[in-house]
Design a protein around this motif. Structure first.
Motif, short mmCIF file in Angstrom:
data_model
loop_
_atom_site.label_atom_id
_atom_site.label_comp_id
_atom_site.label_asym_id
_atom_site.label_seq_id
_atom_site.Cartn_x
_atom_site.Cartn_y
_atom_site.Cartn_z
N ALA A 90 -7.72 3.17 2.57
CA ALA A 90 -7.68 2.25 3.36
C ALA A 90 -8.81 2.33 4.13
O ALA A 90 -8.87 3.38 4.81
CB ALA A 90 -6.37 2.01 4.01
N ARG A 121 -4.23 -3.32 -7.04
CA ARG A 121 -5.42 -4.18 -7.05
C ARG A 121 -5.39 -4.85 -5.49
O ARG A 121 -4.58 -5.01 -5.25
CB ARG A 121 -5.19 -5.14 -8.22
N SER A 122 -6.67 -4.76 -5.20
CA SER A 122 -7.19 -5.27 -3.86
C SER A 122 -6.68 -6.94 -3.68
O SER A 122 -6.80 -7.60 -4.84
CB SER A 122 -8.65 -5.31 -3.38
N ASP A 123 -5.97 -7.36 -2.79
CA ASP A 123 -5.69 -8.98 -2.65
C ASP A 123 -6.97 -9.37 -1.94
O ASP A 123 -7.45 -8.72 -0.87
CB ASP A 123 -4.33 -8.91 -2.02
N ALA A 177 -1.80 -4.83 4.32
CA ALA A 177 -2.72 -3.77 5.01
C ALA A 177 -2.31 -2.97 6.15
O ALA A 177 -2.47 -1.85 6.29
CB ALA A 177 -4.16 -4.40 5.04
N HIS A 237 -8.56 -4.30 5.28
CA HIS A 237 -7.66 -3.40 4.89
C HIS A 237 -7.53 -2.07 6.10
O HIS A 237 -8.64 -1.64 6.45
CB HIS A 237 -7.99 -2.56 3.67
N TRP A 280 -3.05 -5.02 -0.80
CA TRP A 280 -2.77 -4.70 -2.26
C TRP A 280 -1.84 -5.26 -2.97
O TRP A 280 -0.73 -5.68 -2.38
CB TRP A 280 -2.99 -3.44 -2.44
#
Length: 275
Positions: free
Chosen positions: A159, A67-69, A122, A172, A74
């Motif tokens: 990315a 999941r993307s932060d 990232a 990212h 992530w």
């Protein structure tokens, strides 16, 4: 005399604080504990760890979700079944359904994982499409396997480059920034241990560093190759950039014997004996 011998043997097995310790000598690689869990194969995984095969029924399982932060990189979730993470006993004998995981990016090891969640910055992922893999290991660093194949989970990750005007903390695949300068350990720590790793050898030769509970120790490490430092029992890690000194300051708030080692080269740097 017999009672005294048994008492001393018990103390050596658990350390001063009653906590389990790892079982290899300073300056050596991991020794695999044979035990009687599953079947230890001669085959290895892609990173050279021997496979420990168990029946499919009740075997460990893992699924990886990314999941993307919102701030950076992530958040990875490792959903496991028939398995538990045991960071305090890493380096000991293989126990059924227990151990840790390795995280790989396109077949290159990034880190060990000691729990169901892991943050991937990232800066560690170049721009483009990649494959993330997590593989489950026993405490003795053998890889859990079913039908001759390691127990692992994988997913795709893409990315992208930093968008114009976008804050670097939200992007990212950005170019990694240089590591922050080390904290001046003389002002922050009671003890300083300076270590150099070159050509697979540790200098000075690994030994025990004795500390009183509550003291702060600074571990200053310079490695000729990129690696990760890990303090067993405290679950503390520090990235070691190639050719650059890095410092980890640790408060020794637990008693016992704790090994400080590198992840990639599997070298013991020192042992912290906290009384």
């Amino acid at each position: 005399m017999l009672a005294l011998a048994l008492l001393l043997a018990g103390g050596a097995a658990t350390g001063c604080g009653g906590r389990a310790t790892t079982h290899h000598k300073p300056g050596t690689s991991h020794e695999q504990a044979s035990g009687n869990v599953g079947n230890l194969l001669t085959a290895t995984d892609a990173t050279g760890h021997r496979l420990r095969e168990v029946p499919a029924e009740g075997a460990p399982e893992v699924q990886l979700t990314v999941r993307s932060d919102s701030e950076d990189g992530w958040n990875l979730q490792l959903a496991v079944k028939n398995y538990r993470f045991t960071p305090d006993s890493t380096g000991g004998a293989a126990l059924p359904g227990a151990g840790h995981a390795h995280l790989e990016l396109d077949g290159r090891k990034l880190a060990r994982v000691y729990g169901p969640w892991f943050h991937l910055p990232a800066a560690q992922v170049p721009e483009g499409a990649h494959t993330l893999t997590v593989r489950l290991y026993a405490d003795d660093h053998t890889a859990w396997a079913v039908s001759g194949k390691p127990v692992e989970g994988a997913t795709r990750l893409t990315a992208t480059a930093t968008a114009p005007g976008q804050a670097s903390g939200h992007s990212h695949g950005e170019t990694p920034s240089p590591p922050p300068p080390s904290v001046p350990e003389q002002a922050e720590a009671d003890r300083t241990v300076t270590i150099t790793v070159r050509d697979g050898k540790v200098s000075p030769a690994p030994a025990r560093t004795e500390l009183r509970k509550g003291e702060r120790v600074a571990l200053r490490v310079t490695s000729d190759r990129a690696d990760t430092l890990h303090v067993h029992g405290y679950d503390k890690e520090l990235a070691l950039p190639a050719g650059q000194e890095a410092t980890l300051i640790l408060t020794a708030d637990r008693t016992g014997l704790f090994e400080v080692e590198t992840h990639e080269s599997n070298l013991v740097l020192t042992q912290l004996l906290v009384r």
